[in-house]
Design a protein around this motif. Structure first.
Motif, short mmCIF file in Angstrom:
data_model
loop_
_atom_site.label_atom_id
_atom_site.label_comp_id
_atom_site.label_asym_id
_atom_site.label_seq_id
_atom_site.Cartn_x
_atom_site.Cartn_y
_atom_site.Cartn_z
N ARG A 117 0.86 -1.18 0.00
CA ARG A 117 0.00 0.00 0.00
C ARG A 117 0.90 1.24 0.00
NH1 ARG A 117 -4.49 -2.52 0.16
NH2 ARG A 117 -4.91 -4.25 1.55
N ARG A 118 0.69 2.08 -0.98
CA ARG A 118 1.51 3.29 -1.17
C ARG A 118 3.00 2.95 -1.17
NH1 ARG A 118 -1.93 8.10 1.52
NH2 ARG A 118 -3.84 7.43 0.55
N GLU A 128 -1.51 3.74 -5.69
CA GLU A 128 -2.08 3.35 -4.41
C GLU A 128 -1.55 2.02 -3.91
OE1 GLU A 128 -6.34 3.59 -4.80
OE2 GLU A 128 -6.30 5.72 -4.34
N THR A 129 -1.57 1.00 -4.77
CA THR A 129 -1.06 -0.30 -4.35
C THR A 129 -0.32 -0.99 -5.49
OG1 THR A 129 -3.07 -1.49 -5.00
CG2 THR A 129 -2.96 -0.72 -2.72
N VAL A 132 -2.52 8.73 -8.96
CA VAL A 132 -1.59 8.54 -7.86
C VAL A 132 -1.49 7.04 -7.56
CG1 VAL A 132 -1.17 9.01 -5.41
CG2 VAL A 132 -2.15 10.78 -6.88
N HIS A 157 -1.93 -0.47 -9.08
CA HIS A 157 -3.27 0.10 -9.04
C HIS A 157 -3.14 1.58 -8.71
CE1 HIS A 157 -4.98 -3.95 -9.03
NE2 HIS A 157 -3.98 -4.26 -8.23
N PHE A 158 -3.81 2.43 -9.50
CA PHE A 158 -3.71 3.87 -9.35
C PHE A 158 -5.08 4.45 -8.99
CE2 PHE A 158 -0.26 2.58 -12.03
CZ PHE A 158 0.79 3.38 -11.65
N SER A 159 -5.06 5.59 -8.31
CA SER A 159 -6.30 6.30 -8.01
C SER A 159 -6.81 6.94 -9.30
CB SER A 159 -6.05 7.37 -6.95
OG SER A 159 -5.30 8.43 -7.51
N GLU A 160 -7.99 7.51 -9.24
CA GLU A 160 -8.57 8.17 -10.41
C GLU A 160 -7.73 9.36 -10.86
OE1 GLU A 160 -12.63 9.16 -9.59
OE2 GLU A 160 -13.17 7.08 -9.24
N THR A 161 -6.94 9.93 -9.95
CA THR A 161 -6.10 11.07 -10.30
C THR A 161 -4.70 10.64 -10.73
OG1 THR A 161 -5.41 11.34 -8.00
CG2 THR A 161 -7.34 12.60 -8.74
#
Length: 147
Positions: A47-48, A89-90, A87, A81-85
């Protein structure tokens, strides 16, 4: 390949996604072993992940290297895996083992990794053999049919 690390002295173990960049984020790890044959799988969830703070996000990751005094074990199934923006994430990495020798080698690495990071194996009450380090993963993602 020159995978520089602090483990050549026989102390500790580390994980790298990019050559020479030690991943500082400790992953959640789930380990499953098929009771019928020698097949096993280890699923790492970061995570991150910290290495994204040190590299260009466009740089491609094509594997996860587990490095210790015995050498390097490589997991090639890695998904970010990226956030909608955009960034990160995992990162999820899967290491599949098909023999008792691969299993034994992996367990030796994990024992060193756990010891060098002040962690431990925790037997799981579920079908998962070990919950290593932390948490509750979604068991649906750990279905042996998906290996």
């Amino acid at each position: 390949c020159d995978w520089s690390s602090d483990v050549s002295s026989g102390v500790g173990a580390e994980i790298q996604f990019l050559r020479g960049l030690r991943e500082k984020t400790v992953p959640e790890v789930k380990v499953l072993r098929n009771p019928v044959d020698a097949s096993s799988i280890a699923i790492f969830i970061f995570r991150r992940p910290s290495f994204y703070n040190m590299v260009d996000l466009e740089q491609e990751v094509d594997g996860m290297s587990m490095i210790d005094m015995e050498g390097i074990i490589t997991a090639t199934e890695v998904t970010a895996h990226f956030s909608e923006t955009g960034v990160p994430e995992t990162i999820e990495a899967k290491y599949k083992m098909k023999s008792d020798e691969e299993w034994d080698r992996f367990i030796r690495f994990m024992e060193r990794y756990a010891q060098s990071h002040g962690l431990s194996f925790v037997p799981s009450p579920t079908k998962i053999l070990y919950d290593i380090f932390t948490s509750e993963a979604e068991e649906a993602a750990l279905d042996p049919k998906e290996w």
